[in-house]
Design a protein around this motif. Sequence first.
Motif, PDB file in Angstrom:
ATOM      1  N   ALA A  87     -31.204  53.118   8.036  1.00 38.56           N
ATOM      2  CA  ALA A  87     -30.877  52.381   6.537  1.00 38.56           C
ATOM      3  C   ALA A  87     -31.701  53.034   5.524  1.00 38.56           C
ATOM      4  CB  ALA A  87     -31.025  50.977   6.969  1.00 38.56           C
ATOM      5  N   ILE A  88     -33.227  52.948   5.838  1.00 44.06           N
ATOM      6  CA  ILE A  88     -34.207  53.148   4.810  1.00 44.06           C
ATOM      7  C   ILE A  88     -34.248  54.365   4.314  1.00 44.06           C
ATOM      8  CG2 ILE A  88     -36.822  53.365   4.381  1.00 44.06           C
ATOM      9  CD1 ILE A  88     -37.229  50.729   5.314  1.00 44.06           C
ATOM     10  N   ALA A  89     -34.164  55.426   5.302  1.00 42.85           N
ATOM     11  CA  ALA A  89     -33.955  56.691   5.053  1.00 42.85           C
ATOM     12  C   ALA A  89     -32.863  57.288   4.152  1.00 42.85           C
ATOM     13  CB  ALA A  89     -34.073  57.718   6.206  1.00 42.85           C
ATOM     14  N   THR A  90     -31.825  56.228   4.387  1.00 39.87           N
ATOM     15  CA  THR A  90     -30.635  56.950   3.678  1.00 39.87           C
ATOM     16  C   THR A  90     -30.684  56.165   2.293  1.00 39.87           C
ATOM     17  OG1 THR A  90     -29.477  56.511   5.917  1.00 39.87           O
ATOM     18  CG2 THR A  90     -27.912  56.841   3.763  1.00 39.87           C
ATOM     19  N   GLN A  91     -31.300  55.036   2.359  1.00 42.15           N
ATOM     20  CA  GLN A  91     -31.353  54.348   1.127  1.00 42.15           C
ATOM     21  C   GLN A  91     -32.190  55.415  -0.099  1.00 42.15           C
ATOM     22  OE1 GLN A  91     -30.549  50.982   0.159  1.00 42.15           O
ATOM     23  NE2 GLN A  91     -31.628  51.182  -1.959  1.00 42.15           N
ATOM     24  N   MET A  92     -33.306  56.097   0.521  1.00 43.96           N
ATOM     25  CA  MET A  92     -34.244  56.781  -0.177  1.00 43.96           C
ATOM     26  C   MET A  92     -33.421  57.880  -0.534  1.00 43.96           C
ATOM     27  SD  MET A  92     -37.692  56.561   1.981  1.00 43.96           S
ATOM     28  CE  MET A  92     -38.707  57.766   1.162  1.00 43.96           C
ATOM     29  N   LEU A  93     -32.754  58.713   0.177  1.00 40.69           N
ATOM     30  CA  LEU A  93     -32.034  59.985   0.018  1.00 40.69           C
ATOM     31  C   LEU A  93     -30.945  59.751  -1.086  1.00 40.69           C
ATOM     32  CD1 LEU A  93     -31.618  61.306   3.483  1.00 40.69           C
ATOM     33  CD2 LEU A  93     -32.938  62.300   1.588  1.00 40.69           C
ATOM     34  N   VAL A  94     -30.027  58.694  -1.053  1.00 41.92           N
ATOM     35  CA  VAL A  94     -29.075  58.304  -1.821  1.00 41.92           C
ATOM     36  C   VAL A  94     -29.649  57.951  -3.363  1.00 41.92           C
ATOM     37  CG1 VAL A  94     -27.116  57.011  -2.546  1.00 41.92           C
ATOM     38  CG2 VAL A  94     -27.147  57.805  -0.083  1.00 41.92           C
ATOM     39  N   GLU A  95     -30.854  57.307  -3.159  1.00 38.19           N
ATOM     40  CA  GLU A  95     -31.578  56.912  -4.409  1.00 38.19           C
ATOM     41  C   GLU A  95     -32.079  58.283  -5.281  1.00 38.19           C
ATOM     42  OE1 GLU A  95     -34.713  54.128  -4.100  1.00 38.19           O
ATOM     43  OE2 GLU A  95     -33.384  52.545  -3.514  1.00 38.19           O
ATOM     44  N   ARG A  96     -32.328  59.062  -4.319  1.00 34.21           N
ATOM     45  CA  ARG A  96     -32.947  60.191  -4.917  1.00 34.21           C
ATOM     46  C   ARG A  96     -31.832  61.310  -5.462  1.00 34.21           C
ATOM     47  NH1 ARG A  96     -36.354  63.919  -1.010  1.00 34.21           N
ATOM     48  NH2 ARG A  96     -37.253  62.038  -0.477  1.00 34.21           N
ATOM     49  N   GLN A  97     -30.748  61.092  -5.000  1.00 34.40           N
ATOM     50  CA  GLN A  97     -29.555  61.705  -5.236  1.00 34.40           C
ATOM     51  C   GLN A  97     -29.261  61.474  -6.566  1.00 34.40           C
ATOM     52  OE1 GLN A  97     -25.997  60.843  -3.410  1.00 34.40           O
ATOM     53  NE2 GLN A  97     -25.288  63.063  -3.131  1.00 34.40           N
ATOM     54  N   LEU A  98     -29.100  60.131  -6.712  1.00 34.45           N
ATOM     55  CA  LEU A  98     -28.814  59.512  -7.925  1.00 34.45           C
ATOM     56  C   LEU A  98     -29.916  59.600  -9.128  1.00 34.45           C
ATOM     57  CD1 LEU A  98     -27.606  55.909  -6.646  1.00 34.45           C
ATOM     58  CD2 LEU A  98     -26.104  57.806  -7.852  1.00 34.45           C
ATOM     59  N   ALA A  99     -31.108  59.617  -8.663  1.00 34.59           N
ATOM     60  CA  ALA A  99     -31.820  59.763  -9.792  1.00 34.59           C
ATOM     61  C   ALA A  99     -31.923  61.225 -10.350  1.00 34.59           C
ATOM     62  CB  ALA A  99     -33.420  59.508  -8.930  1.00 34.59           C
ATOM     63  N   ALA A 100     -31.538  62.191  -9.668  1.00 38.19           N
ATOM     64  CA  ALA A 100     -31.416  63.600 -10.022  1.00 38.19           C
ATOM     65  C   ALA A 100     -29.956  63.532 -11.244  1.00 38.19           C
ATOM     66  CB  ALA A 100     -31.042  64.557  -9.010  1.00 38.19           C
ATOM     67  N   GLN A 101     -29.443  62.647 -10.950  1.00 42.82           N
ATOM     68  CA  GLN A 101     -28.422  62.645 -12.100  1.00 42.82           C
ATOM     69  C   GLN A 101     -28.809  61.649 -13.319  1.00 42.82           C
ATOM     70  OE1 GLN A 101     -25.093  61.105  -9.694  1.00 42.82           O
ATOM     71  NE2 GLN A 101     -24.971  62.965  -8.503  1.00 42.82           N
ATOM     72  N   GLY A 102     -30.014  61.025 -13.095  1.00 43.69           N
ATOM     73  CA  GLY A 102     -30.313  60.037 -13.993  1.00 43.69           C
ATOM     74  C   GLY A 102     -29.800  58.558 -13.930  1.00 43.69           C
ATOM     75  N   VAL A 103     -29.517  58.390 -12.854  1.00 48.46           N
ATOM     76  CA  VAL A 103     -28.792  57.134 -12.670  1.00 48.46           C
ATOM     77  C   VAL A 103     -29.774  56.207 -11.547  1.00 48.46           C
ATOM     78  CG1 VAL A 103     -26.842  56.125 -11.711  1.00 48.46           C
ATOM     79  CG2 VAL A 103     -26.356  58.074 -12.699  1.00 48.46           C
ATOM     80  N   HIS A 104     -29.756  55.072 -12.048  1.00 49.91           N
ATOM     81  CA  HIS A 104     -30.679  53.944 -11.384  1.00 49.91           C
ATOM     82  C   HIS A 104     -29.406  53.179 -10.472  1.00 49.91           C
ATOM     83  CE1 HIS A 104     -34.517  54.349 -13.083  1.00 49.91           C
ATOM     84  NE2 HIS A 104     -33.852  54.482 -14.228  1.00 49.91           N
ATOM     85  N   PRO A 105     -29.697  52.718  -9.010  1.00 51.14           N
ATOM     86  CA  PRO A 105     -28.911  52.178  -8.161  1.00 51.14           C
ATOM     87  C   PRO A 105     -28.107  50.997  -8.816  1.00 51.14           C
ATOM     88  CG  PRO A 105     -30.766  52.811  -6.985  1.00 51.14           C
ATOM     89  CD  PRO A 105     -30.967  53.156  -8.275  1.00 51.14           C
ATOM     90  N   GLU A 106     -29.035  50.295  -9.830  1.00 51.47           N
ATOM     91  CA  GLU A 106     -28.583  49.099 -10.409  1.00 51.47           C
ATOM     92  C   GLU A 106     -27.495  49.217 -11.529  1.00 51.47           C
ATOM     93  OE1 GLU A 106     -31.820  49.748  -9.942  1.00 51.47           O
ATOM     94  OE2 GLU A 106     -32.197  48.137  -8.487  1.00 51.47           O
ATOM     95  N   ASP A 107     -27.456  50.584 -11.888  1.00 52.33           N
ATOM     96  CA  ASP A 107     -26.357  51.159 -12.855  1.00 52.33           C
ATOM     97  C   ASP A 107     -25.042  50.879 -12.316  1.00 52.33           C
ATOM     98  OD1 ASP A 107     -28.591  51.598 -14.537  1.00 52.33           O
ATOM     99  OD2 ASP A 107     -28.771  53.639 -14.162  1.00 52.33           O
ATOM    100  N   ILE A 108     -24.956  51.447 -10.975  1.00 55.25           N
ATOM    101  CA  ILE A 108     -23.674  51.439 -10.556  1.00 55.25           C
ATOM    102  C   ILE A 108     -23.190  50.314  -9.610  1.00 55.25           C
ATOM    103  CG2 ILE A 108     -23.548  54.208 -10.524  1.00 55.25           C
ATOM    104  CD1 ILE A 108     -24.391  54.006  -7.542  1.00 55.25           C
ATOM    105  N   GLY A 109     -24.273  49.727  -9.391  1.00 53.15           N
ATOM    106  CA  GLY A 109     -23.995  48.318  -8.538  1.00 53.15           C
ATOM    107  C   GLY A 109     -23.837  48.598  -6.962  1.00 53.15           C
TER     108      GLY A 109
END
Length: 942
Positions: free
Chosen positions: A98-120
């Motif tokens: 869970a934590i590792a994936t959360q970090m990876l997906v967050e990083r992937q989003l961040a690369a697109q300038g997106v915060h998790p809260e933006d997409i829900g």
Amino acid sequence: MTGSRPGLPGTRNPPSRMDSHFDPRTIEGPLYEQWEARGGFAPAGEGAPYCIAIPPPNVTGRLHSGHGFQQTLMDALIRYHRMRGRGALWQMGTDHAAIATQMLVERQLAAQGVHPEDIGREAFVARVWEWYDRHDGEIAGQMRRMGASVDWDRYRFTMDEGFQAAVREVFVRLFDDGLIYKKKRLVNWDPVLGTAVSDLEVESEEEDGHLWHIRYPLLGDVRTAAGADHLVVATTRPETLLGDTGVAVHPDDERYRGLVGAHVLLPLVGRELPIVADAHVDPEFGTGCLKITPAHDFNDYEVGQRHGLAILNVFDAGATVNDEAPEPYRGLDRFAARDGVVADLEGLGLLESVEPHRHAVPRGDRSNAVLEPWLTDQWWVDIAPLAAPAIAAVEDGRIRFVPKQFENVYFAWMRDVRDWCISRQQWSGHRIPAWYDPDGNVHVGRDEDEARRRAGLDPDVPLTQDPDALDTWFSSALWTFTTLGWPERTPDLARFHPTDVLVTGYDIIFFWVARMIMMTLRFMDEVPFRTVYIHGLVRDADGAKMSKTRGNGLDPLDIVDGIALPDLVAKRTVDLPQPQMAERIEATTRRDFPDGIPAYGADALRFTYCAMASPGRDVNFDLSRVEGYRNFCNKLWNATKFVLMNLGDAGPGDGPVRLSAADCWIRSRTREMLEAVDRAVDTYRFDLYANAIYDFAWHEYCDWYLELTKPVLWDESTDPASARGARRTLLEVLDVLLRAAHPIMPYITDTLWREQAAATGGDAGTVMLARFPQAEDLDHDPEATAAIEWLKTVVVGVRTIRSEMGIPPRTAITMLLQGGDDIDRTRLDATETLLRRLAGIETVDWLDAQTEPPPAAVHVVGELKVLVPLKGLIDVEQERTRLTREIGKSTGELGRVQGKLANENFVAKAPEHIVAAERGKAADLDARLATLRAQLERLDAL
RNA sequence: GGGUGUUUAGCUCAGUUGGGAGAGCGACGGCCCUACAAGCCGUAGGUCGCAGGUUCAAGCCCUGCAACACCCACCA
């Protein structure tokens, strides 16, 4: 020597010719597909079940050397037991991390300038699932390449539907039993990830810091014993001053007698703090005054509880200062706040001193962020009631650890284990099955409907699900039984649970092993596994831990299939946690692998892993070992080639069979090898298993036996029965060897075994499903063994003379024998042709005892003198030197033995056979020395 | 602070109930001998961390010490 069960039909035709070197890539590729396509990995037959649940790799990662190591050991066990007729199941699966994936997906989003809260949440979770799906095949591909015989049809994932149901079931039942509760208390908070973590996820490392000594002015008309109007506290974290609610001294500390109950004024904040007395304070440390910040320190929290101090939280979730602190510090990051506080104290003249101080700093194992003790509402598992039965299961031997010392590690932790914080403020992972009504009451259920029903709530009462997810290890703890179908009572669960052995590293004994034992005992009322085999960690050749950061890791497949240097450098330097390391990593990589890595093949790598698996030790992984075992594969390849070449067109042939001493000897040795293998597997000594195979195959079967068959097979005057004896023995021992080695090196053994089987006319399918050879299949023959050992001694003696005298290998020599007894004569008769070929001897003559031998180099075997006449071949001086050295050696040894025998106590107290052996040794040495000395005299007389 | 492990040949490591110190790699010398030069034959190299003890006998058992590694708990 048959006995293989009906298996897969062979599909390869034996090539008319085998190459002089084997090429792992051409033989390994197609085989796995065949094994898998024919369903060879599913448990079969009526034999007793044997089950290993794989430690599920993180679905998002690639496998590293540690996985390769661990899985090789498991596969060896599974293949061994499968071949012994057990219904062997290697349960495959992956973990959602869970934590590792959360970090990876967050990083992937961040690369697109997106915060998790933006997409829900929903979209985020969808992304997580995309990530799972995308990476799933990578691990499977690696494992297939390594030859892992897992049952792919039973593949499970810790987030699949069955696991989700199991997790909810466990959560609800533990909650109903009062073993899961929600409570507000201090937790280890990761301000970067924004979640609580468990105690186990805290890594404390010593770091250089400072100790600040700060004056807290005393209020009222009180003074310290030394007359000061202030207390001095020492702290490594001055910023927490903002949350201080007290100052503590030791109750017996004379310096502060009478101050307890008085107050100080908290600098910068202006709060009045009570002075309390608490035995936690160490009067020896610093000034003996301790500032108390109950909301941001575990010990202070305890002290605060004991003395009724206020709990004042001055940080928010990101560890920036909140509005509880004075205005100037609000909104500052904790490290900026530290600087501010220190500067302001200094300005006020309240900073007495600063000294360098080394102390442990807690960091998150994932984020490496400095963790903050933080007061939050979290879900907890009450561990004590689960731990007690788990301790008992190991104490009474229902579960045993191999090596045993790890039981102490387990006990030490379990007997002092604290409650487990299982909630994580993240979206990835199993969501907690709890709902809140508008009044904030919590309702737990397997789903929202059940939660509502259980609470007796009307359908129109709005419920909100708890936003938190569970610690990954919560679902991992259910691994052995949920993969087999729980909560359903499936046939697999009945058949394969408890599993037989868990193979894992010591680094996750607490994270995983202990929690599996607790949860499984609770919900299955039986142990998850009977044995826990703990292996070491894989390190690089210099003993450093392999890690992405260090850039010293090796992908097992790069060893199997090879990799060019530029690709290896690129692989090691991409996506580095610390990009500034790239240059150094590249340099060391170029130094260590100047030509990249050749393709060594899966078998060589697997063999290396097994050979290095000594109990309780980490593995320093060294490519030169892999190369050596790749050469061993080639040795097997060529031995098989030799055997097949020498069968002739007729195969082993029918008719009477006569076994020679050499045949009987190698059969005896084969039996002993198998006994060693069984012993090794029973005790999880993969290193001894590998060594037994290696030594036997190379140093007995190839070095000696194959050589011993040449004179027989290549001499046309050999009687047919003896030739058949040799051919059959060559084949049968090869067959046994390949079957015995298969669990470690599946590809090459299957390839060669099919060649071998085809040569005997049978279509035996695959060695994977053949019967594992039994020691009892082969006869023990002490007399033949003694004869061949005698032969080896004579041959080595002659070879040594040859080598040391510089006689070229092709120069035929004459050998004279003198002395010796009837046994020596019998043995010579039985082995003379062998002797001649192996030692390059043209003629052998016996001299009777009275005959004066010609000048010769001598080798002594017991009473027997082996003489190689000089006759222009041998340099007298060299032989004199050699003899002198031999005499020196034997004299020293005789001295030791005689010393022992001269000791009355030894003769009186040591066991008879030991004494007899020493006497025999002394006699041998005496005779040997006499011979050598006589020989030296003869040379001197020349 | 508590605990565990390790210390044996140049390197990496085996060494089972105490009974003549081993392997692989490396080094040195010699060999393309009809399975294999990814090979074959031979050689050298060790005070078994240190100091005691038990024993007829210790790499192995006991005690102490040292160095290194790791785990747990942590004095702010």
